[in-house]
Design a protein around this motif. Sequence first.
Motif, PDB file in Angstrom:
ATOM      1  N   ARG A   4       0.834  -1.208   0.000  1.00 31.67           N
ATOM      2  CA  ARG A   4       0.000   0.000   0.000  1.00 31.67           C
ATOM      3  C   ARG A   4       0.864   1.251   0.000  1.00 31.67           C
ATOM      4  O   ARG A   4       1.991   1.247   0.491  1.00 31.67           O
ATOM      5  CB  ARG A   4      -0.915   0.005   1.229  1.00 31.67           C
ATOM      6  N   VAL A   6       0.206   5.499   0.884  1.00 32.82           N
ATOM      7  CA  VAL A   6      -0.694   6.591   1.253  1.00 32.82           C
ATOM      8  C   VAL A   6      -0.042   7.902   0.820  1.00 32.82           C
ATOM      9  O   VAL A   6       1.180   8.070   0.912  1.00 32.82           O
ATOM     10  CB  VAL A   6      -0.997   6.604   2.774  1.00 32.82           C
ATOM     11  N   LYS A   8      -0.386  12.274   0.659  1.00 31.41           N
ATOM     12  CA  LYS A   8      -0.969  13.561   1.034  1.00 31.41           C
ATOM     13  C   LYS A   8      -0.010  14.658   0.608  1.00 31.41           C
ATOM     14  O   LYS A   8       1.157  14.662   1.004  1.00 31.41           O
ATOM     15  CB  LYS A   8      -1.231  13.647   2.538  1.00 31.41           C
ATOM     16  N   CYS A  12       4.580  10.708   0.376  1.00 24.86           N
ATOM     17  CA  CYS A  12       4.079   9.353   0.151  1.00 24.86           C
ATOM     18  C   CYS A  12       4.760   8.407   1.141  1.00 24.86           C
ATOM     19  O   CYS A  12       5.977   8.493   1.341  1.00 24.86           O
ATOM     20  CB  CYS A  12       4.391   8.882  -1.266  1.00 24.86           C
ATOM     21  N   LYS A  25      -1.977   1.337   6.069  1.00 25.19           N
ATOM     22  CA  LYS A  25      -3.430   1.375   5.868  1.00 25.19           C
ATOM     23  C   LYS A  25      -4.115   2.173   6.969  1.00 25.19           C
ATOM     24  O   LYS A  25      -5.041   2.965   6.713  1.00 25.19           O
ATOM     25  CB  LYS A  25      -3.980  -0.057   5.831  1.00 25.19           C
ATOM     26  N   ALA A  28      -4.142   6.100   6.716  1.00 23.17           N
ATOM     27  CA  ALA A  28      -5.230   6.674   5.929  1.00 23.17           C
ATOM     28  C   ALA A  28      -6.548   6.658   6.692  1.00 23.17           C
ATOM     29  O   ALA A  28      -7.374   7.558   6.556  1.00 23.17           O
ATOM     30  CB  ALA A  28      -5.376   5.922   4.614  1.00 23.17           C
ATOM     31  N   TRP A  34      -5.447  11.757   3.779  1.00 22.74           N
ATOM     32  CA  TRP A  34      -4.553  10.801   3.144  1.00 22.74           C
ATOM     33  C   TRP A  34      -5.336   9.883   2.212  1.00 22.74           C
ATOM     34  O   TRP A  34      -6.367   9.337   2.586  1.00 22.74           O
ATOM     35  CB  TRP A  34      -3.823   9.962   4.189  1.00 22.74           C
ATOM     36  N   LYS A  35      -4.835   9.729   0.992  1.00 20.36           N
ATOM     37  CA  LYS A  35      -5.434   8.794   0.043  1.00 20.36           C
ATOM     38  C   LYS A  35      -4.596   7.517   0.024  1.00 20.36           C
ATOM     39  O   LYS A  35      -3.375   7.562   0.109  1.00 20.36           O
ATOM     40  CB  LYS A  35      -5.474   9.409  -1.357  1.00 20.36           C
ATOM     41  N   ILE A  36      -5.277   6.397  -0.092  1.00 21.34           N
ATOM     42  CA  ILE A  36      -4.582   5.111  -0.077  1.00 21.34           C
ATOM     43  C   ILE A  36      -4.767   4.379  -1.399  1.00 21.34           C
ATOM     44  O   ILE A  36      -5.848   4.418  -1.995  1.00 21.34           O
ATOM     45  CB  ILE A  36      -5.065   4.232   1.106  1.00 21.34           C
ATOM     46  N   TYR A  37      -3.696   3.749  -1.857  1.00 20.59           N
ATOM     47  CA  TYR A  37      -3.722   2.989  -3.101  1.00 20.59           C
ATOM     48  C   TYR A  37      -3.082   1.629  -2.844  1.00 20.59           C
ATOM     49  O   TYR A  37      -2.166   1.495  -2.043  1.00 20.59           O
ATOM     50  CB  TYR A  37      -2.949   3.715  -4.206  1.00 20.59           C
TER      51      TYR A  37
END
Length: 218
Positions: A4, A6, A8, A12, A25, A28, A34-37
């Motif tokens: 993962r 995150v 902002k 990163c 995880k 986020a 915070w965006k998580i991918y």
Amino acid sequence: MSSRIVVKDNICIVGLYKNASQSVKQIAKQNEGWKIYEDHFKQAINFNDSNLKVFIPVRDEWERHESALIQDLMQLFNKVLSVTDEDIDQAIVELRKKRFDAISFSNHPDHFTNDIGEFFLNNILLNDKWKGMQVYYFDLNYFSSHLADYLNLDIKIPHNNKVEDLNMKVRIRNRLRNEWNNEHINKVAQSFYTLEKINCRNFIWNQIKKTKHWINFN
């Protein structure tokens, strides 16, 4: 295997499989903005963005190897209410037949088989002309305690182990180490192939630690 990232603003934080992915995880979940991918990092960030700073905690190679095996064993007892030591020992025997040898790095997760790691080795490390994202590695032991202050961010970076999971993991780890009988740290017992893989990885980390890409929190 879930890894993962995150994101902002220009910061990163990456959590690789068995390498802080659950804690990342939670960043986020517990902190706003915070965006998580998952996994596919190239779809999440622009590698050529010179303002982007990527921070990746690094776990000890053998500890990560052991953790991955413990996770496999944990899944076998997911819905079992009562687990004896004998049950764990038998599961280790069966898993050893199918999945691993105590002194083997077969299927062992590493820190560079991912979009960012591969790109870092091929394009960034020792390349003085690189003008894109800035990648920094650091010891996982300082993740929760030091990174937020280093980045001057007011965020929580939790350890993410439920008490019941932690207790089971400790039991499995102890039985696993008993089965291994310390073979994994006895260099005399290790195969040439395993030693070569360990030495290669240690060499890479020793080189990285001499560069600006390693943050020394000691």
